[in-house]
Design a protein around this motif. Structure first.
Motif, PDB file in Angstrom:
ATOM      1  N   UNK A  68       0.653  -1.315  -0.205  1.00  0.00           N
ATOM      2  CA  UNK A  68      -0.013  -0.189  -0.061  1.00  0.00           C
ATOM      3  C   UNK A  68       0.984   1.224   0.031  1.00  0.00           C
ATOM      4  N   UNK A  69       0.726   1.907  -0.995  1.00  0.00           N
ATOM      5  CA  UNK A  69       1.563   3.158  -1.135  1.00  0.00           C
ATOM      6  C   UNK A  69       1.463   4.293   0.003  1.00  0.00           C
ATOM      7  N   UNK A  70       0.388   4.179   0.589  1.00  0.00           N
ATOM      8  CA  UNK A  70       0.121   5.086   1.535  1.00  0.00           C
ATOM      9  C   UNK A  70       0.809   4.808   2.821  1.00  0.00           C
ATOM     10  N   UNK A  71       1.206   3.655   3.140  1.00  0.00           N
ATOM     11  CA  UNK A  71       1.735   2.983   4.469  1.00  0.00           C
ATOM     12  C   UNK A  71       3.325   2.704   4.028  1.00  0.00           C
ATOM     13  N   UNK A  72       3.862   3.052   2.973  1.00  0.00           N
ATOM     14  CA  UNK A  72       5.189   2.434   2.380  1.00  0.00           C
ATOM     15  C   UNK A  72       5.987   3.387   2.189  1.00  0.00           C
ATOM     16  N   UNK A  73       7.441   3.546   2.590  1.00  0.00           N
ATOM     17  CA  UNK A  73       8.355   4.663   2.163  1.00  0.00           C
ATOM     18  C   UNK A  73       9.257   3.803   1.086  1.00  0.00           C
ATOM     19  N   UNK A  74       8.766   4.119  -0.051  1.00  0.00           N
ATOM     20  CA  UNK A  74       9.607   3.516  -1.222  1.00  0.00           C
ATOM     21  C   UNK A  74      11.011   4.037  -1.322  1.00  0.00           C
ATOM     22  N   UNK A 420      -3.240   4.101  -8.514  1.00  0.00           N
ATOM     23  CA  UNK A 420      -3.658   3.804  -7.259  1.00  0.00           C
ATOM     24  C   UNK A 420      -2.735   3.697  -6.013  1.00  0.00           C
ATOM     25  N   UNK A 421      -3.195   3.515  -4.890  1.00  0.00           N
ATOM     26  CA  UNK A 421      -1.955   3.522  -3.977  1.00  0.00           C
ATOM     27  C   UNK A 421      -1.536   2.245  -3.753  1.00  0.00           C
ATOM     28  N   UNK A 422      -1.072   1.667  -4.761  1.00  0.00           N
ATOM     29  CA  UNK A 422      -0.496   0.339  -4.878  1.00  0.00           C
ATOM     30  C   UNK A 422       1.103   0.434  -5.514  1.00  0.00           C
ATOM     31  N   UNK A 423       1.950  -0.447  -4.936  1.00  0.00           N
ATOM     32  CA  UNK A 423       3.323  -0.760  -5.430  1.00  0.00           C
ATOM     33  C   UNK A 423       3.368  -1.976  -5.589  1.00  0.00           C
ATOM     34  N   UNK A 424       3.765  -2.700  -7.019  1.00  0.00           N
ATOM     35  CA  UNK A 424       3.955  -4.037  -7.076  1.00  0.00           C
ATOM     36  C   UNK A 424       5.396  -4.483  -7.076  1.00  0.00           C
ATOM     37  N   UNK A 425       5.885  -5.484  -6.368  1.00  0.00           N
ATOM     38  CA  UNK A 425       7.248  -5.844  -6.499  1.00  0.00           C
ATOM     39  C   UNK A 425       7.061  -7.158  -7.029  1.00  0.00           C
ATOM     40  N   UNK A 426       7.927  -7.465  -7.807  1.00  0.00           N
ATOM     41  CA  UNK A 426       7.899  -8.771  -8.679  1.00  0.00           C
ATOM     42  C   UNK A 426       9.318  -9.238  -9.012  1.00  0.00           C
ATOM     43  N   UNK A 427       9.563 -10.442  -9.029  1.00  0.00           N
ATOM     44  CA  UNK A 427      11.004 -11.197  -9.241  1.00  0.00           C
ATOM     45  C   UNK A 427      10.853 -12.471 -10.195  1.00  0.00           C
ATOM     46  N   UNK A 438      12.920 -15.849  -2.104  1.00  0.00           N
ATOM     47  CA  UNK A 438      13.604 -15.454  -1.294  1.00  0.00           C
ATOM     48  C   UNK A 438      14.409 -14.123  -1.867  1.00  0.00           C
ATOM     49  N   UNK A 439      14.567 -14.035  -3.273  1.00  0.00           N
ATOM     50  CA  UNK A 439      14.928 -12.827  -3.871  1.00  0.00           C
ATOM     51  C   UNK A 439      13.748 -11.653  -3.726  1.00  0.00           C
ATOM     52  N   UNK A 440      12.713 -12.209  -3.878  1.00  0.00           N
ATOM     53  CA  UNK A 440      11.625 -10.961  -3.857  1.00  0.00           C
ATOM     54  C   UNK A 440      11.683 -10.329  -2.405  1.00  0.00           C
ATOM     55  N   UNK A 441      11.798 -11.298  -1.177  1.00  0.00           N
ATOM     56  CA  UNK A 441      11.617 -10.853   0.044  1.00  0.00           C
ATOM     57  C   UNK A 441      13.015  -9.603   0.261  1.00  0.00           C
ATOM     58  N   UNK A 442      14.152 -10.270  -0.477  1.00  0.00           N
ATOM     59  CA  UNK A 442      15.284  -9.351  -0.361  1.00  0.00           C
ATOM     60  C   UNK A 442      15.110  -8.173  -0.914  1.00  0.00           C
ATOM     61  N   UNK A 443      14.315  -8.106  -2.171  1.00  0.00           N
ATOM     62  CA  UNK A 443      13.975  -6.978  -2.869  1.00  0.00           C
ATOM     63  C   UNK A 443      13.137  -5.896  -2.092  1.00  0.00           C
ATOM     64  N   UNK A 444      12.213  -6.488  -1.167  1.00  0.00           N
ATOM     65  CA  UNK A 444      11.268  -5.555  -0.369  1.00  0.00           C
ATOM     66  C   UNK A 444      11.862  -4.989   0.778  1.00  0.00           C
ATOM     67  N   UNK A 445      12.869  -6.001   1.534  1.00  0.00           N
ATOM     68  CA  UNK A 445      13.480  -5.429   2.561  1.00  0.00           C
ATOM     69  C   UNK A 445      14.621  -4.321   2.131  1.00  0.00           C
ATOM     70  N   UNK A 446      15.092  -4.126   0.810  1.00  0.00           N
ATOM     71  CA  UNK A 446      15.873  -3.282   0.472  1.00  0.00           C
ATOM     72  C   UNK A 446      15.132  -1.811  -0.059  1.00  0.00           C
ATOM     73  N   UNK A 448      11.556  -1.163   0.508  1.00  0.00           N
ATOM     74  CA  UNK A 448      10.352  -0.920   1.289  1.00  0.00           C
ATOM     75  C   UNK A 448      10.649  -1.850   2.821  1.00  0.00           C
ATOM     76  N   UNK A 449      11.660  -1.124   3.180  1.00  0.00           N
ATOM     77  CA  UNK A 449      11.861  -2.177   4.461  1.00  0.00           C
ATOM     78  C   UNK A 449      10.841  -1.657   5.635  1.00  0.00           C
ATOM     79  N   UNK A 450      10.362  -2.783   6.622  1.00  0.00           N
ATOM     80  CA  UNK A 450       9.308  -2.532   7.726  1.00  0.00           C
ATOM     81  C   UNK A 450       7.927  -2.547   7.168  1.00  0.00           C
ATOM     82  N   UNK A 451       7.635  -2.624   5.755  1.00  0.00           N
ATOM     83  CA  UNK A 451       6.352  -2.591   5.380  1.00  0.00           C
ATOM     84  C   UNK A 451       5.804  -3.989   4.975  1.00  0.00           C
ATOM     85  N   UNK A 452       4.444  -4.028   5.538  1.00  0.00           N
ATOM     86  CA  UNK A 452       4.058  -5.458   5.109  1.00  0.00           C
ATOM     87  C   UNK A 452       3.157  -5.446   3.816  1.00  0.00           C
TER      88      UNK A 452
END
Length: 460
Positions: A68-74, A420-427, A438-446, A448-452
């Motif tokens: 959710x873009x509103x709750x995410x710091x990209x 829309x207030x959406x950010x799609x991450x994909x690998x 695992x690479x997707x989770x690494x991308x998210x942590x990099x 947009x850390x701390x976001x669900x």
């Protein structure tokens, strides 16, 4: 009838026949088209990937999540390609391991080069065989003489085909004259060889049996050779199977290995009637070299071993040997008097079959084979292949392509920012789904850390 078709289709020399060359050319053209297709796909993947991707394709990737873009710091990282769609959607791509994409292209290109080199080799390469015993030598003629020999061999096959199809074919005389001319060129080349090949040592290496009582298994046949040019030693090597030796334009391969029996020991046994005086004290034994006359001191006769078969069989009433092992040793010899007149011929068999000798000899003597000393004979294929370096280049490219494809990881990291207030991450990539996750989770942590992640939308 089968022989006619074998000669007509060139199957008696299959690697230079029209069918083989035609199939090789067809495979080469097919591989060339496949290589062009692979080049088009690789080019699009390397330089046009972000221009050709669609939002639907990214949303269909198994390894993806939405934030959710509103709750995410990209976090905006450098090194990403960007493309903005007409509706304002921003697609960003970061590709890792692009060399893996080139692997398939290298593999196809190597295959084309190998097939092209094989076609060139079939048309331009020449080969012959030389044989030698330990301590012997053979003359290796110049390149032109070897080519004459190969051309003469092919013309002989063509002559046999013409003879079978039409014995009165007017072309036969011309072919025979050309074969005779080529044979003369080869013989002239032997008189002035480029170098001489010495067979220094021949030996067999055996695998040691794991259990006692087992028969050893041959590990390798070895031919140690030296090269003489103008009676000067210029090179030496040990030739084994899959370990050829190169000298100048020639390549020597270990192609054949035989046992030859030059020294044979025979026992002379008298017949019950008409016993010669020199056998009065009992049977006599002697050892002779094949085709070399021998006159023992105790005998008024000379003996010449004419032929020797280590494992005798009669095929179409003709004596042949079916193996190199001493399973049924037999010899044919001539007996001469002091004036070198032929007294008679006789056969010698093993002591297990003494009765056979009596049916094949009228002499008052019987001969038995006691033993035979084996000597190895090495057969080397002498080949000249102008396409060999091209073929090795193709093999290198295929190996490199396989390495890049299977051992180098390629990964595409996608980040899509919609209105829309959406950010799609994909690998996506060429690795297993668990590794992509695992690479997707690494991308998210990099980025947009701390976001669900939120529940992704399924619309395409």
């Amino acid at each position: 009838r089968a022989g006619h078709w074998i000669l007509a289709t060139g199957s008696d020399d299959i690697f230079h026949g029209g069918i083989f060359l035609g199939l090789l050319a067809f495979l080469g053209i097919s591989a060339l088209f496949c290589t062009y297709t692979r080049w088009d796909l690789t080019r699009a993947r390397l330089w046009q990937r972000i221009d050709r991707v669609t939002l639907s394709e990214i949303r269909s990737l198994p390894a993806r999540l939405e934030l959710d873009h509103r709750n995410s710091l990209i976090k905006r990282e450098v090194g990403w390609q960007e493309r903005t769609l007409t509706d304002g959607t921003l697609i960003r791509l970061r590709a890792v391991g692009r060399w893996a994409l080139v692997g398939g292209l290298f593999f196809h290109l190597g295959l084309v080069i190998i097939l092209g080199g094989g076609l060139w080799s079939s048309m331009a390469s020449v080969a012959t065989t030389v044989r030698g015993l330990e301590g012997g030598e053979v003359s290796i003629p110049g390149m032109q003489a070897v080519k004459s020999l190969a051309q003469a061999d092919r013309l002989r096959r063509f002559e046999r085909r013409l003879q079978m199809e039409n014995p009165g074919d007017a072309r036969l005389d011309g072919v025979r004259k050309e074969v005779a001319r080529l044979d003369q060129d080869y013989q002239a080349g032997l008189k002035k060889p480029s170098f001489k090949l010495l067979f220094d040592r021949l030996w067999v290496e055996l695998h040691n049996p794991e259990q006692s009582g087992e028969k050893p298994i041959t590990q390798s046949w070895n031919t140690a050779v030296s090269v003489l040019e103008n009676n000067v030693l210029v090179a030496s090597a040990v030739i084994r199977v899959n370990e050829p030796f190169n000298h100048g334009e020639y390549t020597f391969y270990q192609a054949d290995w035989k046992k030859k029996y030059r020294e044979i020991s025979l026992r002379i046994v008298p017949v019950d009637s008409g016993q010669p005086p020199f056998l009065a004290s009992g049977p006599r034994e002697f050892t002779a070299t094949l085709t070399v006359p021998l006159k023992p001191d105790w005998s008024p006769y000379s003996f010449v071993i004419i032929d020797f078969w280590p494992d005798l069989r009669f095929v179409d009433e003709r004596p042949v040997t079916v193996s190199d092992e001493l399973r049924n040793p037999s010899a044919r010899l001539g007996v001469y008097d002091e004036k070198e007149n032929l007294v008679g011929q006789a056969w010698a068999f093993s002591s297990d079959m003494p009765e056979l000798a009596g049916h094949l000899s009228s002499l008052p003597l019987r001969f038995q084979v006691v033993s035979a000393k084996p000597t190895y004979e090495s057969g080397l294929q002498v080949a000249v292949d102008p396409a060999i370096n091209l073929i090795w280049t193709g093999c290198f490219l295929m190996t490199l392509g396989l390495f890049l494809t299977f051992y180098l990881a390629y990964r595409e990291e996608w980040m899509v920012e919609t209105k829309e207030p959406r950010v799609i991450l994909a690998v996506s990539g060429n690795r297993a789904p668990v590794l992509l996750a695992e690479a997707l989770q690494e991308l998210k942590d990099r980025v947009a850390p701390g976001n669900s992640a939120v529940e992704p939308r399924n619309e395409l």
